[in-house]
Scaffold this motif. Sequence first.
Motif, mmCIF file in Angstrom:
data_model
loop_
_atom_site.group_PDB
_atom_site.id
_atom_site.type_symbol
_atom_site.label_atom_id
_atom_site.label_comp_id
_atom_site.label_asym_id
_atom_site.label_seq_id
_atom_site.Cartn_x
_atom_site.Cartn_y
_atom_site.Cartn_z
ATOM 1 N N MET A 140 0.969 -1.247 0.143
ATOM 2 C CA MET A 140 0.076 0.131 -0.118
ATOM 3 C C MET A 140 0.837 1.323 -0.145
ATOM 4 N N ILE A 141 0.489 2.353 -0.681
ATOM 5 C CA ILE A 141 1.291 3.541 -0.931
ATOM 6 C C ILE A 141 0.805 4.553 0.494
ATOM 7 N N SER A 142 1.891 5.085 0.828
ATOM 8 C CA SER A 142 1.504 5.958 1.933
ATOM 9 C C SER A 142 1.754 7.477 1.228
ATOM 10 N N ILE A 143 0.501 8.081 1.380
ATOM 11 C CA ILE A 143 0.375 9.454 0.645
ATOM 12 C C ILE A 143 1.226 10.452 1.564
ATOM 13 N N THR A 144 1.350 10.175 2.902
ATOM 14 C CA THR A 144 2.640 11.017 3.548
ATOM 15 C C THR A 144 4.040 11.142 3.283
ATOM 16 N N VAL A 145 4.229 9.899 2.905
ATOM 17 C CA VAL A 145 5.764 9.619 2.270
ATOM 18 C C VAL A 145 5.829 9.695 1.272
ATOM 19 N N THR A 146 5.017 9.680 0.213
ATOM 20 C CA THR A 146 4.898 10.074 -1.015
ATOM 21 C C THR A 146 5.266 11.670 -1.235
ATOM 22 N N ALA A 147 4.137 12.312 -0.496
ATOM 23 C CA ALA A 147 4.393 13.758 -0.624
ATOM 24 C C ALA A 147 5.664 14.384 0.099
ATOM 25 N N LEU A 148 6.125 13.862 1.134
ATOM 26 C CA LEU A 148 7.377 14.289 1.808
ATOM 27 C C LEU A 148 8.621 14.274 0.672
ATOM 28 N N VAL A 149 8.458 12.720 0.228
ATOM 29 C CA VAL A 149 9.569 12.752 -0.853
ATOM 30 C C VAL A 149 9.430 13.569 -2.014
ATOM 31 N N PHE A 150 8.139 13.727 -2.415
ATOM 32 C CA PHE A 150 8.128 14.391 -3.823
ATOM 33 C C PHE A 150 8.561 16.201 -3.369
ATOM 34 N N GLY A 151 8.229 16.595 -2.020
ATOM 35 C CA GLY A 151 8.693 17.801 -1.697
ATOM 36 C C GLY A 151 10.267 18.032 -1.745
ATOM 37 N N VAL A 152 10.587 17.058 -1.067
ATOM 38 C CA VAL A 152 12.290 16.948 -0.873
ATOM 39 C C VAL A 152 13.019 16.957 -2.084
ATOM 40 N N VAL A 153 12.718 15.921 -2.981
ATOM 41 C CA VAL A 153 13.100 15.835 -4.224
ATOM 42 C C VAL A 153 13.169 16.928 -5.275
ATOM 43 N N PHE A 154 11.686 17.095 -5.426
ATOM 44 C CA PHE A 154 11.572 18.210 -6.209
ATOM 45 C C PHE A 154 12.244 19.655 -5.829
ATOM 46 N N LEU A 155 12.427 20.147 -4.497
ATOM 47 C CA LEU A 155 13.281 21.144 -4.167
ATOM 48 C C LEU A 155 14.628 20.985 -4.639
ATOM 49 N N ALA A 156 15.186 20.017 -4.469
ATOM 50 C CA ALA A 156 16.645 19.553 -4.623
ATOM 51 C C ALA A 156 17.059 19.284 -5.877
ATOM 52 N N GLU A 157 16.022 19.109 -6.913
ATOM 53 C CA GLU A 157 16.137 19.078 -8.252
ATOM 54 C C GLU A 157 16.121 20.198 -9.073
ATOM 55 N N LEU A 158 15.408 21.138 -8.688
ATOM 56 C CA LEU A 158 15.007 22.278 -9.214
ATOM 57 C C LEU A 158 16.353 22.912 -9.817
#
Length: 193
Positions: A1-19
């Motif tokens: 099962m996919i955790s929305i919390t973990v997915t959102a946290l990872v999205f935010g961190v990776v998004f900001l680091a990759e920009l």
Amino acid sequence: MISITVTALVFGVVFLAELPDKTALAGLVLGTRYRASYVFAGVAAAFALHVALAVAAGSVLTLLPQRIVHAVTGVLFLGGAAVLLMKKDEGDEEIRKPENQSFWKVAGAGFMLILVAEFGDLTQIMTANLAARYNDPLSVGLGALLALWAVAGLGIVGGKALMKRVPLSLITKIAALLMVALGVWSLWGAVAS
């Protein structure tokens, strides 16, 4: 099962680091020269491969005792934050132009550019760390992949407008701050467990 919390946290961190990464700029350059959908197809495939490799590496780390995993990921996050803060702006890299506008040539150019440029990159290492930290490869992989695709899409379609409105240094500082917070949290987990 996919955790929305973990997915959102990872999205935010990776998004900001990759920009602020050079691949966003490379996507911007390719997107201005070629059909955006062709460029995105190649870039998206390369990022999918990178995320799969990073999540696999992070999943192997979960076999270690939790205290060691927390300590290692904490140190790596702090190191990643230091790399972001000390990184100097690099000039635009020269990108060779494919001979024609065929899907395979343009997508192949985007794929190869990202495949080479992102191998062992900060966001790939960060994704492995997050996979080890949360022991949830699907959620981490999904969050990282969506973040990388979002940055690629922004870079290809609207990178110039974003960079005019949001200073690259601010984006880098926010990403570094998030990484410091994750590093301290991981180290606290190592000490407290």
